[in-house]
Design a protein around this motif. Structure first.
Motif, PDB file in Angstrom:
ATOM      1  N   ASP B 143       0.809  -1.230   0.000  1.00 42.27           N
ATOM      2  CA  ASP B 143       0.000   0.000   0.000  1.00 42.27           C
ATOM      3  C   ASP B 143       0.842   1.280   0.000  1.00 42.27           C
ATOM      4  N   LYS B 144       2.134   1.142   0.094  1.00 40.48           N
ATOM      5  CA  LYS B 144       3.025   2.314   0.009  1.00 40.48           C
ATOM      6  C   LYS B 144       3.670   2.432  -1.379  1.00 40.48           C
ATOM      7  N   ARG B 145       3.230   1.577  -2.286  1.00 42.29           N
ATOM      8  CA  ARG B 145       3.875   1.590  -3.612  1.00 42.29           C
ATOM      9  C   ARG B 145       3.044   2.402  -4.590  1.00 42.29           C
ATOM     10  N   PRO B 146       3.647   2.881  -5.676  1.00 39.07           N
ATOM     11  CA  PRO B 146       2.890   3.651  -6.676  1.00 39.07           C
ATOM     12  C   PRO B 146       1.729   2.827  -7.244  1.00 39.07           C
ATOM     13  N   THR B 147       0.683   3.516  -7.635  1.00 36.45           N
ATOM     14  CA  THR B 147      -0.465   2.810  -8.223  1.00 36.45           C
ATOM     15  C   THR B 147      -0.484   2.940  -9.741  1.00 36.45           C
ATOM     16  N   GLU B 148       0.468   3.690 -10.277  1.00 34.51           N
ATOM     17  CA  GLU B 148       0.570   3.766 -11.738  1.00 34.51           C
ATOM     18  C   GLU B 148       2.038   3.878 -12.151  1.00 34.51           C
ATOM     19  N   PRO B 149       2.305   3.605 -13.416  1.00 32.03           N
ATOM     20  CA  PRO B 149       3.704   3.645 -13.869  1.00 32.03           C
ATOM     21  C   PRO B 149       4.259   5.066 -13.779  1.00 32.03           C
ATOM     22  N   LYS B 151       5.452   8.568 -14.713  1.00 31.46           N
ATOM     23  CA  LYS B 151       5.061   9.437 -15.845  1.00 31.46           C
ATOM     24  C   LYS B 151       6.266   9.773 -16.722  1.00 31.46           C
ATOM     25  N   GLY B 152       6.033   9.750 -18.009  1.00 27.73           N
ATOM     26  CA  GLY B 152       7.081  10.171 -18.942  1.00 27.73           C
ATOM     27  C   GLY B 152       8.215   9.177 -19.105  1.00 27.73           C
ATOM     28  N   LYS B 153       8.060   7.982 -18.538  1.00 30.49           N
ATOM     29  CA  LYS B 153       9.135   6.992 -18.667  1.00 30.49           C
ATOM     30  C   LYS B 153       8.631   5.813 -19.498  1.00 30.49           C
ATOM     31  N   ASN B 154       9.474   5.386 -20.400  1.00 31.85           N
ATOM     32  CA  ASN B 154       9.178   4.191 -21.185  1.00 31.85           C
ATOM     33  C   ASN B 154       9.679   2.983 -20.385  1.00 31.85           C
ATOM     34  N   TRP B 155       9.025   2.725 -19.225  1.00 25.78           N
ATOM     35  CA  TRP B 155       9.563   1.756 -18.250  1.00 25.78           C
ATOM     36  C   TRP B 155       9.624   0.330 -18.794  1.00 25.78           C
ATOM     37  N   LYS B 178      20.645   5.737 -19.368  1.00 29.69           N
ATOM     38  CA  LYS B 178      21.138   6.171 -18.050  1.00 29.69           C
ATOM     39  C   LYS B 178      20.881   5.080 -17.006  1.00 29.69           C
ATOM     40  N   VAL B 179      21.859   4.877 -16.090  1.00 27.97           N
ATOM     41  CA  VAL B 179      21.639   4.002 -14.940  1.00 27.97           C
ATOM     42  C   VAL B 179      20.728   4.743 -13.968  1.00 27.97           C
ATOM     43  N   LEU B 180      19.513   4.235 -13.780  1.00 30.54           N
ATOM     44  CA  LEU B 180      18.549   4.920 -12.917  1.00 30.54           C
ATOM     45  C   LEU B 180      18.872   4.687 -11.446  1.00 30.54           C
ATOM     46  N   ALA B 217       8.264   2.454  -9.214  1.00 28.47           N
ATOM     47  CA  ALA B 217       8.844   3.489  -8.347  1.00 28.47           C
ATOM     48  C   ALA B 217       9.836   4.292  -9.191  1.00 28.47           C
ATOM     49  N   ASP B 218      10.040   5.544  -8.821  1.00 26.62           N
ATOM     50  CA  ASP B 218      10.909   6.421  -9.603  1.00 26.62           C
ATOM     51  C   ASP B 218      11.909   7.092  -8.667  1.00 26.62           C
TER      52      ASP B 218
END
Lengths: 534, 534
Positions: B143-149, B151-155, B178-180, B217-218
């Motif tokens: 429940d602490k994790r993002p609920t959507e991918p 934004k703006g990333k071709n993950w 880039k190494v994220l 996560a970003d």
């Protein structure tokens, strides 16, 4: 990459600790142990033999416990030799028999066994295909066997009777009550089963030896044998349409495995191991013993129970010819022992006896339906099915630990399905319960109760609240079986000079008596066994 | 029944001999053995560590052999320490690496290992639910994790790159190169897999530690970890419709078992043992290691390979919620290692590398289709699928033991189905082969050949008889992966100061380079891994 970097070395060091140190790290501080006794080679061998005969059934080949507790040295050496000897001699309230008191062991023997159980159990050897193949014998090749049933014989009404302590099977004609032949079997044969056609009868000895008898021969004869392991309890055959008589299967106690055999020769084809994890705590267990097997009539599979891990296996044999076996592993309950089909043959009812539970397995939906508490140590054999006037179809078990018959509703449409709908009090702790679709009687022995072991208790299905009748015999009575037509009940008087008494099911009067049998135990009518009528 | 009769005693005596004497009875007269060496505690621990790092992969935790021979003391003590040391230092023609010659062990270390392998292998401890649970950590609750991918990333074009000797995973954005982030993993991570949605990436370390990263996560982060055993190689996820991301599964080398984990937290749910019998000789094996796993897209199941017993398991997870797991055991070939799907994802193609064989498993008919001899020690990774202009759909493997690419027809309608239809000679012994549905190139590394390990060989699918192109790098090159669109090929320069070189698949020209990576090994594009595109 000539040298590992620091992180790798560190990770490696952690690993080395992990591989070597984990067992110790988890061990609690040990209390003081009694010294390990020493035994001469002869004493050790005698202890090993007595252990196999009397102890391993409940405590396991590795002494880790099952129906009985863990008796590895870590536990037993917490007690003095004297304390252990007392337990061995007198038994306990927990269900340990008083081996000395009952005369099965001498004073010297219980003293020896007190020492024996303080010593690390020897790991029994493996027994794989090589060992099985070298023990395998075909006494009568398939092409030398009769091609039709014996003329003038009602062979489907033959009975196989285990003469337990003599290591042989008596084949008795149910029409004439004559012993047709006695056939040597494994040591202390546990059960008999027939092939689906009924033609072949299989015996499994406690020593893992499977024997196969041809009932079309006149008289019936031993046609094949194979030693499948060092300790075994169960055998059955392939019963599904298209696979009739094709395979047999033996479940072993040691090694923990089952073996699929060719149905007409007992040639071992495939061994499948059962070592694995307990269903509940997911701990590795080195000795999950195959306790019982039944064959499905509705699918190409067997139902096998794994005692220590509490898992029921549905083993699909239909693709064995292309090298595939499918095993559906169903979490049930620990310490599974014996069981049988409900009347529809969809549900398998099996005792988890040390948990006072009957586990119900749905072989269509392939899952546990329910674990049902019944009484102290249920022991159904295969159980008994009838229609209760109030609750409809029920399956019943008796109990080792108390005088109780528990009836479980097996009609999934009944709101009380899979609950104990009725109980009958029994005079004594019991081994077996029996009825027949054509009968209105339910028979229970009271074999475990020393004061009533010679009494057969008979309930009336249609008058379930009425007091049962009792039939008293001169000797200990055990195990009941009906004839093919369901009009006679055969019971064993269990003695070295044993007998089978045949009762008229309507009148409960003695109809005939077969004498000269040594410790007659299980009796298996061909037709009832092939059709799973119980 | 106070005393057993004579026959029973005799049968019992036979049993005692059976239980105790069988192993000895079968042992041949032993030739003279070298004396057992003694090692200090420190030396033994060092030996244990080196054994785990260098030897156990091929010889097994119990030294009983697999890809490499049995090196238990009964075998090793037939040789002198000097002879063993020579083998350890120089290697053999049979495939044993020269650990001294190549600089991975010092002279002292090979001498130590000569002694170490003459000593009985310590039995590694068990690792069950209790141990797993105490190692289990959820770093970021669901429940602490993002609920959507993000934004703006071709993950879905992210890559996970194993930095092997650093024990970490670099997550690299395939668009920006880039190494994220770098995320700590288990020791010497063997492979990465993604969940069916692609959102989660799983790593499995050689130390049995599974880690789970959230790519939404970003930057991506470590959300959970669990140690599933002491030695592992494989992990995958549930991919069937309705079960996407629900479960993960880890296959361990030690203990020999697999573990089903909750797909969003890695909570261990169920452990299933793999100890059992060899498929061919039906001998008990104490250490059948889970070598590789793939997830079916067409059924709720995983395909697992058991190395030592040569059995492929189809594990149905659809009833795990009711406590049922179904395991279809398929006889294949011994020493199973790595493999992958054919293009239709119906057939699983797996190397039995010590048998120079590819086993083809039909997951619909649930049986072995064929064992196909290819070349010396096939090593496909997951293999590569393309359409050959003459033979249609093929799946290909390279080989550890020779410079050879073998193409097997995977079209069941082709009369040449399941035969090697084409071979390409390679410059060197190889680890991996790669292509992509949009590509006309097939890339092979030559990592095992010391003279060509820095060369990438590129074949043209449409001109299969044409000589391949070669691309030479400054360092050892290993493992190829495409980006999501199939236009780029990423290759690892394998060094402590390693790099990823990104080639334009059309021109084979270098397009970009990612530096500063420690021993970059496997690279896994999110989309290609979730869809099993290889």
């Amino acid at each position: 990459m000539k040298k590992k970097n620091l992180l790798s070395v560190l990770a490696g060091a952690v690993m080395a600790v992990g591989m070597a140190g984990v067992a110790m790290a988890n061990a609690p501080a040990a209390p003081a142990l009694q010294p390990e006794p020493t035994l001469t080679k002869e004493e050790f061998q005698k202890g090993q033999q007595i252990y196999f005969d009397r102890c391993s059934g409940c405590h396991g080949a590795l002494h880790k416990g099952a129906t009985g507790p863990d008796i590895t040295p870590a536990k037993t050496r917490l007690k003095t030799l004297d304390a252990l000897d007392k337990i061995l001699f007198n038994g306990t309230d927990g269900g340990m028999p008083g081996w000395g008191k009952s005369g099965f062991m001498t004073k010297d023997e219980t003293a020896l066994m007190a020492k024996y159980v303080q010593i690390e159990a020897p790991m029994p050897p493996e027994w794989g295909m090589k060992e099985m193949k070298s023990s395998w014998k075909v006494h009568v090749p398939v092409d030398k066997r009769p091609t039709e049933p014996p003329k003038g014989k009602n062979w489907q009404n033959y009975f196989g009777v285990v003469e337990r302590d003599k290591g042989q099977i008596a084949i008795i004609d149910g029409d004439t009550k004559k012993v047709l032949v006695t056939i040597p079997s494994g040591f202390a044969t546990h059960i008999l089963r027939t092939s689906m056609s009924g033609r072949y009868m299989f015996a499994i000895g406690r020593d893992g030896k499977a024997t196969m008898m041809d009932l079309w021969a006149d008289p019936p004869n031993l046609v094949a044998e194979v030693r499948t392991g060092l300790d075994a309890r169960s055998i059955d055959t392939s019963k599904y349409k298209g696979f009739e008589d094709k395979y047999a299967v033996v479940g072993d106690y040691w090694p923990p495995h089952y073996v699929i055999l060719k149905g007409d020769t007992l040639e071992p084809l495939k061994i499948v191991g059962t070592r694995g994890y307990t269903y509940d705590t997911n701990e590795y267990h080195p000795e999950p013993r195959v306790a019982s097997i039944v064959a499905s009539h509705h699918a190409p599979e067997w139902v096998l129970t794994l005692k220590e891990t509490g898992v029921v296996l549905l083993v699909d044999y239909s693709k064995l010819n292309v090298g595939t076996v499918t095993e559906t592993k169903i979490n049930a309950e620990r310490f599974l022992h014996d069981g049988g089909w409900d009347a529809s043959k969809r549900y398998f009812m099996v005792a988890a006896n040390a948990r006072d539970t009957i586990s119900v397995i749905d072989t269509v939906d392939r899952k546990l339906v329910k674990n049902i508490k019944t009484g102290t140590k249920p022991h159904p054999g295969r159980g008994a099915n009838w229609v209760d006037p109030e609750f409809g179809p029920v399956w019943a078990t008796v109990h080792l630990g108390e005088g109780l018959v528990s009836m479980i509703s097996t009609d999934p449409k009944n709101p009380k399905a899979w609950t104990v709908v009725r109980e009958w009090k029994l005079g004594g702790n019991s081994l077996f319960v029996k009825t027949h679709p054509k009968s209105k009687n339910v028979y229970c022995d009271n074999t475990i109760n020393p004061n009533k072991s010679n009494v057969l208790t008979v309930f009336n299905i249609d008058k379930p609240t009425e007091a049962p009748r009792e039939i008293t015999f001169a000797k200990k009575v055990v195990h009941m079986e009906y004839d093919k037509d369901g009009g006679e009940v055969w019971v064993s008087l269990w003695d070295k000079e044993g007998e089978i008494v045949i009762l008229d099911d309507k009148t409960l009067k003695e109809k005939a008596r077969i004498t000269g049998l040594n410790t007659p135990t299980g009796k298996f009518n061909v037709y009832n066994t092939q059709m799973d009528i119980y």
